[in-house]
Design a protein around this motif. Structure first.
Motif, PDB file in Angstrom:
ATOM      1  N   THR A 105       0.807  -1.225   0.000  1.00  0.00           N
ATOM      2  CA  THR A 105       0.000   0.000   0.000  1.00  0.00           C
ATOM      3  C   THR A 105       0.843   1.279   0.000  1.00  0.00           C
ATOM      4  O   THR A 105       0.325   2.335  -0.350  1.00  0.00           O
ATOM      5  N   LEU A 106       2.106   1.181   0.371  1.00  0.00           N
ATOM      6  CA  LEU A 106       2.965   2.375   0.395  1.00  0.00           C
ATOM      7  C   LEU A 106       3.933   2.450  -0.780  1.00  0.00           C
ATOM      8  O   LEU A 106       4.751   3.357  -0.852  1.00  0.00           O
ATOM      9  N   GLN A 107       3.835   1.520  -1.715  1.00  0.00           N
ATOM     10  CA  GLN A 107       4.760   1.529  -2.853  1.00  0.00           C
ATOM     11  C   GLN A 107       4.686   2.809  -3.658  1.00  0.00           C
ATOM     12  O   GLN A 107       5.689   3.255  -4.209  1.00  0.00           O
ATOM     13  N   ASP A 108       3.506   3.408  -3.730  1.00  0.00           N
ATOM     14  CA  ASP A 108       3.372   4.636  -4.512  1.00  0.00           C
ATOM     15  C   ASP A 108       3.343   5.884  -3.631  1.00  0.00           C
ATOM     16  O   ASP A 108       2.800   6.921  -4.017  1.00  0.00           O
ATOM     17  N   ASN A 122       6.976  -4.799  13.944  1.00  0.00           N
ATOM     18  CA  ASN A 122       8.377  -4.369  13.961  1.00  0.00           C
ATOM     19  C   ASN A 122       9.233  -5.031  12.894  1.00  0.00           C
ATOM     20  O   ASN A 122      10.194  -4.422  12.416  1.00  0.00           O
ATOM     21  N   ASP A 123       8.911  -6.248  12.512  1.00  0.00           N
ATOM     22  CA  ASP A 123       9.741  -6.930  11.518  1.00  0.00           C
ATOM     23  C   ASP A 123       9.605  -6.290  10.133  1.00  0.00           C
ATOM     24  O   ASP A 123      10.393  -6.584   9.237  1.00  0.00           O
ATOM     25  N   LEU A 124       8.656  -5.398   9.955  1.00  0.00           N
ATOM     26  CA  LEU A 124       8.530  -4.692   8.677  1.00  0.00           C
ATOM     27  C   LEU A 124       9.212  -3.331   8.664  1.00  0.00           C
ATOM     28  O   LEU A 124       9.274  -2.677   7.633  1.00  0.00           O
ATOM     29  N   TYR A 125       9.736  -2.888   9.801  1.00  0.00           N
ATOM     30  CA  TYR A 125      10.379  -1.565   9.861  1.00  0.00           C
ATOM     31  C   TYR A 125      11.521  -1.456   8.850  1.00  0.00           C
ATOM     32  O   TYR A 125      11.604  -0.470   8.123  1.00  0.00           O
ATOM     33  N   ARG A 126      12.397  -2.447   8.826  1.00  0.00           N
ATOM     34  CA  ARG A 126      13.551  -2.377   7.907  1.00  0.00           C
ATOM     35  C   ARG A 126      13.114  -2.394   6.444  1.00  0.00           C
ATOM     36  O   ARG A 126      13.531  -1.526   5.674  1.00  0.00           O
ATOM     37  N   PRO A 127      12.301  -3.371   6.009  1.00  0.00           N
ATOM     38  CA  PRO A 127      11.919  -3.333   4.589  1.00  0.00           C
ATOM     39  C   PRO A 127      11.160  -2.059   4.206  1.00  0.00           C
ATOM     40  O   PRO A 127      11.328  -1.544   3.098  1.00  0.00           O
ATOM     41  N   LEU A 128      10.370  -1.541   5.129  1.00  0.00           N
ATOM     42  CA  LEU A 128       9.636  -0.311   4.820  1.00  0.00           C
ATOM     43  C   LEU A 128      10.571   0.879   4.670  1.00  0.00           C
ATOM     44  O   LEU A 128      10.438   1.669   3.725  1.00  0.00           O
ATOM     45  N   ILE A 129      11.518   1.015   5.583  1.00  0.00           N
ATOM     46  CA  ILE A 129      12.406   2.172   5.487  1.00  0.00           C
ATOM     47  C   ILE A 129      13.293   2.055   4.257  1.00  0.00           C
ATOM     48  O   ILE A 129      13.576   3.067   3.587  1.00  0.00           O
ATOM     49  N   MET A 131      12.402   0.696   1.460  1.00  0.00           N
ATOM     50  CA  MET A 131      11.542   1.010   0.329  1.00  0.00           C
ATOM     51  C   MET A 131      11.269   2.521   0.238  1.00  0.00           C
ATOM     52  O   MET A 131      11.264   3.100  -0.847  1.00  0.00           O
ATOM     53  N   LEU A 132      11.075   3.167   1.386  1.00  0.00           N
ATOM     54  CA  LEU A 132      10.711   4.584   1.398  1.00  0.00           C
ATOM     55  C   LEU A 132      11.919   5.529   1.394  1.00  0.00           C
ATOM     56  O   LEU A 132      11.772   6.710   1.081  1.00  0.00           O
ATOM     57  N   GLU A 133      13.081   5.027   1.705  1.00  0.00           N
ATOM     58  CA  GLU A 133      14.273   5.869   1.807  1.00  0.00           C
ATOM     59  C   GLU A 133      14.517   6.754   0.584  1.00  0.00           C
ATOM     60  O   GLU A 133      14.805   7.946   0.732  1.00  0.00           O
ATOM     61  N   PRO A 134      14.378   6.243  -0.640  1.00  0.00           N
ATOM     62  CA  PRO A 134      14.608   7.113  -1.804  1.00  0.00           C
ATOM     63  C   PRO A 134      13.612   8.272  -1.902  1.00  0.00           C
ATOM     64  O   PRO A 134      13.842   9.225  -2.642  1.00  0.00           O
ATOM     65  N   LYS A 135      12.531   8.200  -1.151  1.00  0.00           N
ATOM     66  CA  LYS A 135      11.504   9.240  -1.206  1.00  0.00           C
ATOM     67  C   LYS A 135      11.597  10.221  -0.036  1.00  0.00           C
ATOM     68  O   LYS A 135      10.795  11.152   0.060  1.00  0.00           O
ATOM     69  N   LEU A 136      12.566   9.990   0.859  1.00  0.00           N
ATOM     70  CA  LEU A 136      12.719  10.864   2.013  1.00  0.00           C
ATOM     71  C   LEU A 136      13.359  12.187   1.612  1.00  0.00           C
ATOM     72  O   LEU A 136      14.325  12.216   0.855  1.00  0.00           O
TER      73      LEU A 136
END
Length: 185
Positions: A105-108, A122-129, A131-136
């Motif tokens: 749901t956050l890919q876009d 919590n186990d999704l914190y790393r993959p989420l960050i 994924m979102l890092e290039p958009k920060l």
């Protein structure tokens, strides 16, 4: 409590917590609200809406800054209650609640993210960050709740292994621990 008891015999699953009221404290909400206003945050992401208590603080700040919140919740039953809570708090126009797995749901998510609240599994914190890092946006803030939980360890390791990108400070040890991280690049 019922969901937490299941964790004694096996690993907890999201559905175990479908009735669990899992929310940040009032003090946390007020801190985040003040921080978002001070930083003039406009592009706000939340992982883990639950019943939407934390999202209301985010939405109230977005209302003040002219911003917008994208939040996620895996469970449809919690999402329905959260949506009503947003309406009752008069912040529904500032919140886009996406139902489903946050990795999908956050890919876009938009570019120039100002703030991320990590308060889900919590186990999704790393993959989420990752994924979102290039958009920060440079100077973006990441507020991580329950940082002391074992599932947060890969996230911590990732952040600590990149001191050129991330500057972190511990805000509290209570309620599972909280860290605030600034994205430096």
């Amino acid at each position: 409590m019922k969901g937490a008891l299941k964790g004694i015999f096996r690993e907890l699953r999201p559905n175990d917590m479908k009735e669990a009221y899992i929310a940040i404290t009032r003090e946390q909400g007020e801190y985040i609200y003040d921080l978002l206003i001070r930083e003039k945050a406009r592009n706000i992401i939340e992982f883990g809406a639950s019943f939407g208590i934390s999202t209301i603080y985010l939405g109230a700040a977005a209302k003040e800054t002219g911003g917008h919140v994208i939040s996620t919740e895996l469970l449809d039953s919690k999402s329905r209650i959260a949506l009503q809570n947003f309406k009752d708090a008069d912040v529904e126009d500032y919140i886009d609640l996406r139902i489903g797995n946050a990795i999908e749901t956050l890919q876009d998510a938009p570019d120039d993210i100002d703030f991320i609240l990590l308060d889900g599994w919590n186990d999704l914190y790393r993959p989420l960050i990752k994924m979102l890092e290039p958009k920060l946006k440079k100077g973006a803030l990441i507020y991580t709740d329950n940082i002391n939980f074992s599932g947060s360890r890969p996230f911590i390791e990732y952040i600590e292994s990149h001191p050129e990108k991330f500057k972190t400070k511990r805000l509290t040890e209570s309620k599972g621990g909280v860290e605030l991280t600034e994205y430096m690049i």
